[in-house]
Scaffold this motif. Structure first.
Motif, short mmCIF file in Angstrom:
data_model
loop_
_atom_site.label_atom_id
_atom_site.label_comp_id
_atom_site.label_asym_id
_atom_site.label_seq_id
_atom_site.Cartn_x
_atom_site.Cartn_y
_atom_site.Cartn_z
N UNK A 7 0.85 -1.19 0.00
CA UNK A 7 0.00 0.00 0.00
C UNK A 7 0.89 1.25 0.00
N UNK A 8 0.69 2.13 -0.97
CA UNK A 8 1.46 3.38 -1.01
C UNK A 8 0.50 4.55 -0.69
N UNK A 30 -1.55 -9.96 3.36
CA UNK A 30 -0.35 -9.67 4.14
C UNK A 30 0.06 -8.26 3.71
N UNK A 31 -0.25 -7.27 4.56
CA UNK A 31 -0.14 -5.87 4.14
C UNK A 31 1.21 -5.27 4.52
N UNK A 32 1.76 -4.50 3.60
CA UNK A 32 2.93 -3.66 3.88
C UNK A 32 2.62 -2.26 3.37
N UNK A 33 2.73 -1.28 4.25
CA UNK A 33 2.56 0.11 3.83
C UNK A 33 3.95 0.69 3.61
N UNK A 34 4.19 1.22 2.42
CA UNK A 34 5.54 1.70 2.07
C UNK A 34 5.51 3.17 1.69
N UNK A 63 -1.00 10.95 -5.10
CA UNK A 63 0.44 10.83 -5.35
C UNK A 63 0.89 9.36 -5.25
N UNK A 64 0.35 8.64 -4.28
CA UNK A 64 0.69 7.22 -4.14
C UNK A 64 0.24 6.39 -5.33
#
Length: 228
Positions: A7-8, A30-34, A63-64
């Motif tokens: 997720x951006x 399996x979430x990763x926010x970057x 923007x993401x």
């Protein structure tokens, strides 16, 4: 197996933008926010790709979303699905405000004015959460993001390269990027579904997390059945 999802967040936003959606999705993902506030989208995309799993679904807002498109165009073979909100694939417009210098000179004033734009006027809790996120990200990181956005190249002409399934979700009342731009983005992507949320502004996952999460889970489930 849960789906790996990167997720951006939007400009000046952190993981709170997606917190509710991630909670609702639970074990399905399996979430990763970057977050990678560099002064070019290419630099941020390279940074995110160096940390992301080998294959992942990719989510980006505003923007993401521009950054997500840069990531997907850089490594299309790694992105299994794409969820975009509130992003304009065209290049910058002459009428765009100079957010970068504003965020350096008067961050509080710029953040407050953006809070009035990014969510539906009635969404006071969402606006307050945006302001809190923006202060955590800070003016300097926000200015780097704004610089990258202002220097972006148009990608409209390259959207045909993105053959992974895509979901394009727009708030009907998006005051930053009009609904017509979202519809055109979905039309230009080879395999996109377009959804509109009523009474929703520029940040659907913050304003309408229950509906947004349901659409996303349905999208991921459908695509997995489709591929296996």
């Amino acid at each position: 197996m849960p789906t790996d999802v990167v997720f951006i967040p939007a400009l000046l936003c952190d993981e709170d933008l997606y917190r509710d959606v991630i909670t609702i999705a639970g074990d399905a993902i399996e979430a990763r926010v970057m977050i990678s506030p560099q002064s070019s989208l290419a630099a941020s995309a390279a940074d995110i790709l160096s940390q992301a799993p080998p294959h992942f679904a990719l989510v980006g807002t505003s923007y993401g979303g521009n950054l997500a498109l840069e990531v997907a165009l850089t490594a299309p073979e790694r992105v299994t699905a794409l969820w975009l909100m509130g992003c304009d694939p065209a290049g910058p417009r002459a009428s765009d405000p100079d957010l970068a210098s504003g965020l350096i000179a008067q961050p509080d004033a710029v953040i407050d004015s953006l809070a009035g734009l990014v969510v539906h006027p009635d969404a006071t809790e969402a606006a307050a959460r945006f302001v809190a996120m923006a202060h955590r990200i800070g003016g300097h990181a926000g200015a780097a993001q704004a610089t990258a956005l202002a220097a972006r190249r148009e990608v409209t002409s390259r959207l045909g390269m993105l053959h992974m399934p895509a979901m394009v979700l727009w708030g009907k009342n998006d005051a930053v990027v009009p609904l017509a731009i979202g519809r055109a983005l979905a039309d230009d992507l080879p395999h996109a579904h377009f959804h509109v949320l009523k009474d929703c502004g520029h940040l659907p996952t913050l304003e309408r997390p229950v509906e947004a999460a349901a659409l996303f889970i349905e999208f991921l489930t459908h695509e997995q059945h489709h591929h296996h």
